[in-house]
Design an enzyme around this catalytic site. Sequence first.
Site, mmCIF file in Angstrom:
data_model
loop_
_atom_site.group_PDB
_atom_site.id
_atom_site.type_symbol
_atom_site.label_atom_id
_atom_site.label_comp_id
_atom_site.label_asym_id
_atom_site.label_seq_id
_atom_site.Cartn_x
_atom_site.Cartn_y
_atom_site.Cartn_z
ATOM 1 N N ARG A 86 -66.489 20.989 27.475
ATOM 2 C CA ARG A 86 -67.888 20.897 27.049
ATOM 3 C C ARG A 86 -68.120 21.843 25.873
ATOM 4 N NH1 ARG A 86 -71.307 18.825 31.241
ATOM 5 N NH2 ARG A 86 -73.042 19.294 29.864
ATOM 6 N N GLN B 88 -68.240 16.730 21.505
ATOM 7 C CA GLN B 88 -69.324 15.856 21.964
ATOM 8 C C GLN B 88 -69.075 14.393 21.621
ATOM 9 O OE1 GLN B 88 -72.984 17.475 20.437
ATOM 10 N NE2 GLN B 88 -73.108 19.056 22.011
ATOM 11 N N ASP C 92 -66.713 12.709 24.215
ATOM 12 C CA ASP C 92 -67.070 12.886 25.625
ATOM 13 C C ASP C 92 -67.481 11.569 26.281
ATOM 14 O OD1 ASP C 92 -67.935 13.728 28.077
ATOM 15 O OD2 ASP C 92 -69.356 15.220 27.333
ATOM 16 N N SER D 93 -70.538 11.715 28.812
ATOM 17 C CA SER D 93 -71.880 11.705 28.227
ATOM 18 C C SER D 93 -72.276 10.310 27.760
ATOM 19 C CB SER D 93 -71.958 12.687 27.053
ATOM 20 O OG SER D 93 -71.881 14.023 27.513
ATOM 21 N N TYR E 217 -71.995 22.786 33.637
ATOM 22 C CA TYR E 217 -72.222 21.968 34.828
ATOM 23 C C TYR E 217 -72.979 22.760 35.892
ATOM 24 C CZ TYR E 217 -68.786 18.662 32.974
ATOM 25 O OH TYR E 217 -68.112 17.762 32.191
#
Length: 384
Positions: A127, A132, A135, A138, A235
């Site tokens: 993360r 990003q 990912d 996500s 998380y």
Amino acid sequence: MKIAIPKERRPGEDRVAISPEVVKKLVGLGFEVIVEQGAGVGASITDDALTAAGATIASTAAQALSQADVVWKVQRPMTAEEGTDEVALIKEGAVLMCHLGALTNRPVVEALTKRKITAYAMELMPRISRAQSMDILSSQSNLAGYRAVIDGAYEFARAFPMMMTAAGTVPPARVLVFGVGVAGLQAIATAKRLGAVVMATDVRAATKEQVESLGGKFITVDDEAMKTAETAGGYAKEMGEEFRKKQAEAVLKELVKTDIAITTALIPGKPAPVLITEEMVTKMKPGSVIIDLAVEAGGNCPLSEPGKIVVKHGVKIVGHTNVPSRVAADASPLFAKNLLNFLTPHVDKDTKTLVMKLEDETVSGTCVTRDGAIVHPALTGQGA
């Protein structure tokens, strides 16, 4: 180099790990792209569209995989014990990138080591800001959050927005979202767009501002405990019994007024926390709906059943599995783009070969098997 994308064979999986746009990008990088015939049907991606983008269509999975240096899949390959032995079809020494479910599917990890396949579990992507765009959790959770609201609206026997008519006023639906991660945030945003009154709860204090920015109201439980409820990776931590009791009490006050509850809470590598107990369900309004997005991890409600819609105590409990597959036409291109963004920095522009840089934390963080051995710390007992 050859990259292969086979058809997904697990029941209920309509996604595919490719799109015409990504085929063009791969060809530009120097790859020969081979896609199994009909692989994109469930995602409304035709063989003709892939061919026009530069892909070659193979008639069988074996034909697609036998010579491929790199294999892209959505879900982990099946083993002999599960039916079709997809692992055996992958060329020995090849590279595999997919949602491997590595922390909970040891047999497939061990099967990959026997064939000396270098496997990257995309769900383990660190993360960090740079990752990003790679990912998959996500990109897919975002669509799951959207679909949860649509499914909830469909199962709910009333309207979502407030309606004022000559015959009377229809009140807005009340939606309660458990877990303010990517799925939860999208659920809040979608429910608000449909005209609902939205409440949300999460163990992490940092999510309060995010909820309010979308027009939702945040249910606060214990300010001090919530300050330490987030891991370094962003998380949610597993909370203690005292906190869970306080959370249940605070949430119940809203739950009894709720029309649609959407639960999204997950803890990586562990069973999903129980957030709506059977006793709480008995106090909900008749005709209300629970959408349990965590059903595959044990469920946030113990009454939810994977792949089923059940009615308990007058409440409809929806346990759809693999919710991103219910939006396959959008989920597939996003998944493929995640894989492309992961692979691209490691393609040598001069030699047109794939050289994965082990010092890159996106590589070391996702690499599960290499050179016939299990190498990820979470699976070797050397880390979390």
